[in-house]
Design a protein around this motif. Sequence first.
Motif, PDB file in Angstrom:
ATOM      1  N   TYR A  41       0.797  -1.225   0.000  1.00  0.00           N
ATOM      2  CA  TYR A  41       0.000   0.000   0.000  1.00  0.00           C
ATOM      3  C   TYR A  41       0.832   1.278   0.000  1.00  0.00           C
ATOM      4  CZ  TYR A  41      -3.367  -3.566   1.253  1.00  0.00           C
ATOM      5  OH  TYR A  41      -4.123  -4.710   1.259  1.00  0.00           O
ATOM      6  N   ALA A  42       1.877   1.337   0.811  1.00  0.00           N
ATOM      7  CA  ALA A  42       2.658   2.577   0.903  1.00  0.00           C
ATOM      8  C   ALA A  42       3.262   2.973  -0.438  1.00  0.00           C
ATOM      9  CB  ALA A  42       3.753   2.426   1.960  1.00  0.00           C
ATOM     10  N   GLU A  43       3.562   1.983  -1.275  1.00  0.00           N
ATOM     11  CA  GLU A  43       4.190   2.286  -2.566  1.00  0.00           C
ATOM     12  C   GLU A  43       3.215   2.919  -3.568  1.00  0.00           C
ATOM     13  OE1 GLU A  43       3.926  -1.967  -4.885  1.00  0.00           O
ATOM     14  OE2 GLU A  43       5.307  -1.825  -3.192  1.00  0.00           O
ATOM     15  N   LEU A  44       1.920   2.971  -3.209  1.00  0.00           N
ATOM     16  CA  LEU A  44       0.940   3.597  -4.089  1.00  0.00           C
ATOM     17  C   LEU A  44       1.053   5.118  -4.078  1.00  0.00           C
ATOM     18  CD1 LEU A  44      -2.240   1.493  -3.193  1.00  0.00           C
ATOM     19  CD2 LEU A  44      -0.782   1.232  -5.197  1.00  0.00           C
ATOM     20  N   ALA A  45       1.627   5.669  -2.999  1.00  0.00           N
ATOM     21  CA  ALA A  45       1.752   7.128  -2.891  1.00  0.00           C
ATOM     22  C   ALA A  45       2.615   7.665  -4.033  1.00  0.00           C
ATOM     23  CB  ALA A  45       2.368   7.492  -1.550  1.00  0.00           C
ATOM     24  N   GLY A  46       2.233   8.826  -4.525  1.00  0.00           N
ATOM     25  CA  GLY A  46       3.007   9.431  -5.596  1.00  0.00           C
ATOM     26  C   GLY A  46       2.548   9.084  -6.985  1.00  0.00           C
ATOM     27  N   LEU A  51      -3.635   9.216 -13.495  1.00  0.00           N
ATOM     28  CA  LEU A  51      -3.828   7.770 -13.543  1.00  0.00           C
ATOM     29  C   LEU A  51      -4.760   7.266 -12.447  1.00  0.00           C
ATOM     30  CD1 LEU A  51      -0.146   6.634 -14.221  1.00  0.00           C
ATOM     31  CD2 LEU A  51      -1.980   7.051 -15.880  1.00  0.00           C
ATOM     32  N   PHE A  52      -5.240   8.162 -11.615  1.00  0.00           N
ATOM     33  CA  PHE A  52      -6.090   7.776 -10.485  1.00  0.00           C
ATOM     34  C   PHE A  52      -7.522   7.577 -10.963  1.00  0.00           C
ATOM     35  CE2 PHE A  52      -8.523   8.891  -6.541  1.00  0.00           C
ATOM     36  CZ  PHE A  52      -8.082   7.822  -5.775  1.00  0.00           C
ATOM     37  N   ARG A  53      -8.058   6.386 -10.753  1.00  0.00           N
ATOM     38  CA  ARG A  53      -9.427   6.046 -11.119  1.00  0.00           C
ATOM     39  C   ARG A  53     -10.138   5.530  -9.871  1.00  0.00           C
ATOM     40  NH1 ARG A  53      -7.739   8.487 -14.677  1.00  0.00           N
ATOM     41  NH2 ARG A  53      -7.759   8.089 -16.933  1.00  0.00           N
ATOM     42  N   TRP A  56     -15.901   3.433  -6.270  1.00  0.00           N
ATOM     43  CA  TRP A  56     -17.048   4.186  -5.752  1.00  0.00           C
ATOM     44  C   TRP A  56     -16.854   4.599  -4.303  1.00  0.00           C
ATOM     45  CZ3 TRP A  56     -19.645   2.357  -1.516  1.00  0.00           C
ATOM     46  CH2 TRP A  56     -19.417   1.012  -1.166  1.00  0.00           C
ATOM     47  N   LEU A  57     -16.139   3.786  -3.539  1.00  0.00           N
ATOM     48  CA  LEU A  57     -15.937   4.086  -2.126  1.00  0.00           C
ATOM     49  C   LEU A  57     -15.105   5.350  -1.931  1.00  0.00           C
ATOM     50  CD1 LEU A  57     -16.331   2.893   0.787  1.00  0.00           C
ATOM     51  CD2 LEU A  57     -14.120   1.777   0.483  1.00  0.00           C
ATOM     52  N   LEU A  58     -14.242   5.645  -2.891  1.00  0.00           N
ATOM     53  CA  LEU A  58     -13.328   6.781  -2.774  1.00  0.00           C
ATOM     54  C   LEU A  58     -13.633   7.857  -3.820  1.00  0.00           C
ATOM     55  CD1 LEU A  58     -10.015   4.746  -2.313  1.00  0.00           C
ATOM     56  CD2 LEU A  58     -11.483   5.702  -0.525  1.00  0.00           C
ATOM     57  N   PHE A  59     -14.903   7.999  -4.180  1.00  0.00           N
ATOM     58  CA  PHE A  59     -15.280   8.947  -5.224  1.00  0.00           C
ATOM     59  C   PHE A  59     -14.892  10.385  -4.882  1.00  0.00           C
ATOM     60  CE2 PHE A  59     -18.723   9.118  -2.196  1.00  0.00           C
ATOM     61  CZ  PHE A  59     -19.126  10.440  -2.215  1.00  0.00           C
ATOM     62  N   TRP A  60     -14.746  10.665  -3.605  1.00  0.00           N
ATOM     63  CA  TRP A  60     -14.475  12.031  -3.153  1.00  0.00           C
ATOM     64  C   TRP A  60     -12.994  12.406  -3.258  1.00  0.00           C
ATOM     65  CZ3 TRP A  60     -11.390  11.523   1.234  1.00  0.00           C
ATOM     66  CH2 TRP A  60     -11.414  10.260   1.840  1.00  0.00           C
ATOM     67  N   LEU A  61     -12.133  11.442  -3.625  1.00  0.00           N
ATOM     68  CA  LEU A  61     -10.709  11.730  -3.802  1.00  0.00           C
ATOM     69  C   LEU A  61     -10.406  12.030  -5.269  1.00  0.00           C
ATOM     70  CD1 LEU A  61      -8.996   8.975  -1.597  1.00  0.00           C
ATOM     71  CD2 LEU A  61      -9.261  11.398  -1.055  1.00  0.00           C
ATOM     72  N   ASP A  62      -9.467  12.942  -5.510  1.00  0.00           N
ATOM     73  CA  ASP A  62      -9.063  13.230  -6.877  1.00  0.00           C
ATOM     74  C   ASP A  62      -7.649  12.760  -7.192  1.00  0.00           C
ATOM     75  OD1 ASP A  62      -7.657  15.011  -5.361  1.00  0.00           O
ATOM     76  OD2 ASP A  62      -8.447  16.824  -6.312  1.00  0.00           O
ATOM     77  N   GLN A  63      -6.970  12.163  -6.201  1.00  0.00           N
ATOM     78  CA  GLN A  63      -5.649  11.597  -6.408  1.00  0.00           C
ATOM     79  C   GLN A  63      -5.327  10.657  -5.260  1.00  0.00           C
ATOM     80  OE1 GLN A  63      -2.820  14.785  -6.391  1.00  0.00           O
ATOM     81  NE2 GLN A  63      -3.175  15.340  -4.277  1.00  0.00           N
ATOM     82  N   MET A  64      -4.245   9.895  -5.410  1.00  0.00           N
ATOM     83  CA  MET A  64      -3.817   8.991  -4.351  1.00  0.00           C
ATOM     84  C   MET A  64      -3.435   9.785  -3.098  1.00  0.00           C
ATOM     85  SD  MET A  64      -3.767   5.661  -4.745  1.00  0.00           S
ATOM     86  CE  MET A  64      -3.916   4.427  -6.058  1.00  0.00           C
ATOM     87  N   PRO A  65      -3.748   9.255  -1.913  1.00  0.00           N
ATOM     88  CA  PRO A  65      -3.318   9.912  -0.682  1.00  0.00           C
ATOM     89  C   PRO A  65      -1.793   9.952  -0.591  1.00  0.00           C
ATOM     90  CG  PRO A  65      -5.032   8.288  -0.238  1.00  0.00           C
ATOM     91  CD  PRO A  65      -4.601   8.086  -1.655  1.00  0.00           C
ATOM     92  N   SER A  66      -1.309  10.741   0.340  1.00  0.00           N
ATOM     93  CA  SER A  66       0.132  10.876   0.524  1.00  0.00           C
ATOM     94  C   SER A  66       0.708   9.650   1.224  1.00  0.00           C
ATOM     95  CB  SER A  66       0.443  12.116   1.358  1.00  0.00           C
ATOM     96  OG  SER A  66      -0.046  11.954   2.688  1.00  0.00           O
ATOM     97  N   HIS A  67       2.013   9.551   1.218  1.00  0.00           N
ATOM     98  CA  HIS A  67       2.702   8.442   1.887  1.00  0.00           C
ATOM     99  C   HIS A  67       2.374   8.425   3.375  1.00  0.00           C
ATOM    100  CE1 HIS A  67       6.147   6.359   3.807  1.00  0.00           C
ATOM    101  NE2 HIS A  67       6.080   5.588   2.732  1.00  0.00           N
ATOM    102  N   ASP A  68       2.293   9.592   4.005  1.00  0.00           N
ATOM    103  CA  ASP A  68       1.990   9.657   5.431  1.00  0.00           C
ATOM    104  C   ASP A  68       0.598   9.117   5.736  1.00  0.00           C
ATOM    105  OD1 ASP A  68       4.448  10.758   5.880  1.00  0.00           O
ATOM    106  OD2 ASP A  68       3.739  12.828   5.995  1.00  0.00           O
ATOM    107  N   VAL A  69      -0.351   9.375   4.852  1.00  0.00           N
ATOM    108  CA  VAL A  69      -1.712   8.856   5.046  1.00  0.00           C
ATOM    109  C   VAL A  69      -1.709   7.331   4.970  1.00  0.00           C
ATOM    110  CG1 VAL A  69      -4.033   8.754   4.066  1.00  0.00           C
ATOM    111  CG2 VAL A  69      -2.839  10.951   4.219  1.00  0.00           C
ATOM    112  N   PHE A  70      -0.997   6.790   4.000  1.00  0.00           N
ATOM    113  CA  PHE A  70      -0.918   5.330   3.884  1.00  0.00           C
ATOM    114  C   PHE A  70      -0.280   4.721   5.130  1.00  0.00           C
ATOM    115  CE2 PHE A  70      -1.317   5.938  -0.812  1.00  0.00           C
ATOM    116  CZ  PHE A  70      -2.402   5.094  -0.986  1.00  0.00           C
ATOM    117  N   VAL A  71       0.818   5.287   5.573  1.00  0.00           N
ATOM    118  CA  VAL A  71       1.493   4.761   6.765  1.00  0.00           C
ATOM    119  C   VAL A  71       0.571   4.871   7.984  1.00  0.00           C
ATOM    120  CG1 VAL A  71       3.422   5.100   8.356  1.00  0.00           C
ATOM    121  CG2 VAL A  71       3.801   5.228   5.887  1.00  0.00           C
TER     122      VAL A  71
END
Length: 289
Positions: A41-46, A51-53, A56-71
């Motif tokens: 999961y942490a490697e998804l940051a950045g 490329l972010f699609r 439905w659960l995360l419709f309110w996001l417009d990009q991947m969360p930051s590394h700190d959020v994943f951690v």
Amino acid sequence: MSDALARFDRWLFAPEPAGRVRALRIGIACLLLFRLVTGPYAELAGQPAALFRPVWLLFWLDQMPSHDVFVGLIVIGAVAAGLAIVGMRERTTFLVAWGCLLALDGCWASRGKVQHNDLPLLLVAAVLAMAPVGIRFADDRRGAAWGWPVRTSILVVTSIYMLTGFQKVVSSGPAWVLSDNLRNVMYSAALTGKAPTDDVSRFIADRPQVAHLVALLTIVIELGAVVPLLWARTRVAYVVAIALLHLGVYLTHGLDYSMWVGTAAIVLIDWRPAVARALARPVPRPAVP
């Protein structure tokens, strides 16, 4: 129809030992903990926002969360899973661990590719999040209140396999077994380099009869999930069968479905008698010289 629904209702709410609900929650919490700390999961940051699609659960996001959020999600979820294992604020901590993994898997699936590696784990965890709490592992009281979580979990796991096989039959019919479909899939898998070795996939692809047999066994195992659903004595054998099936998928495609096998093993097999025997076994004393 009403008779069938009545029989299903009696099956779903048949009495089960209370301790088995606790055993299920411990086992699934262990899988949640393992997946949280070992998942990619942490490697998804950045990842570029283009490329972010989002699912439905995360419709309110417009990009991947930051590394700190994943951690943060990983740490909070792992701590919550550990607390759920020891029974501390069991429902709350279990829900937090499940929610963290659900959010992380949602991000993983928001790369434009369907991901279902953790599907059985997340669905069974959702069932257990609603199950009774405050139960001891060794509690042998039987009742419908403890029967429905156990049997719903069994129904979830077996239905996933049955629907997987059913989809193959509906989409391709006999051709899924009799055509060169699986041979082509195996040749393609050998070219990706994702499997630990391409020897297995090439062995199957080079032998049409073997490929047809593997395809047939795959559908038989998946549709055969109705057997452990109805007959408890076959569940250990079925877990062995799906473990071999997913081992084959890993050796030929490099796809990790260990969470499917782990979830099925925890749900379909009542491990409490084996644990009780192991704990009751006397510890051998060292020989006196």
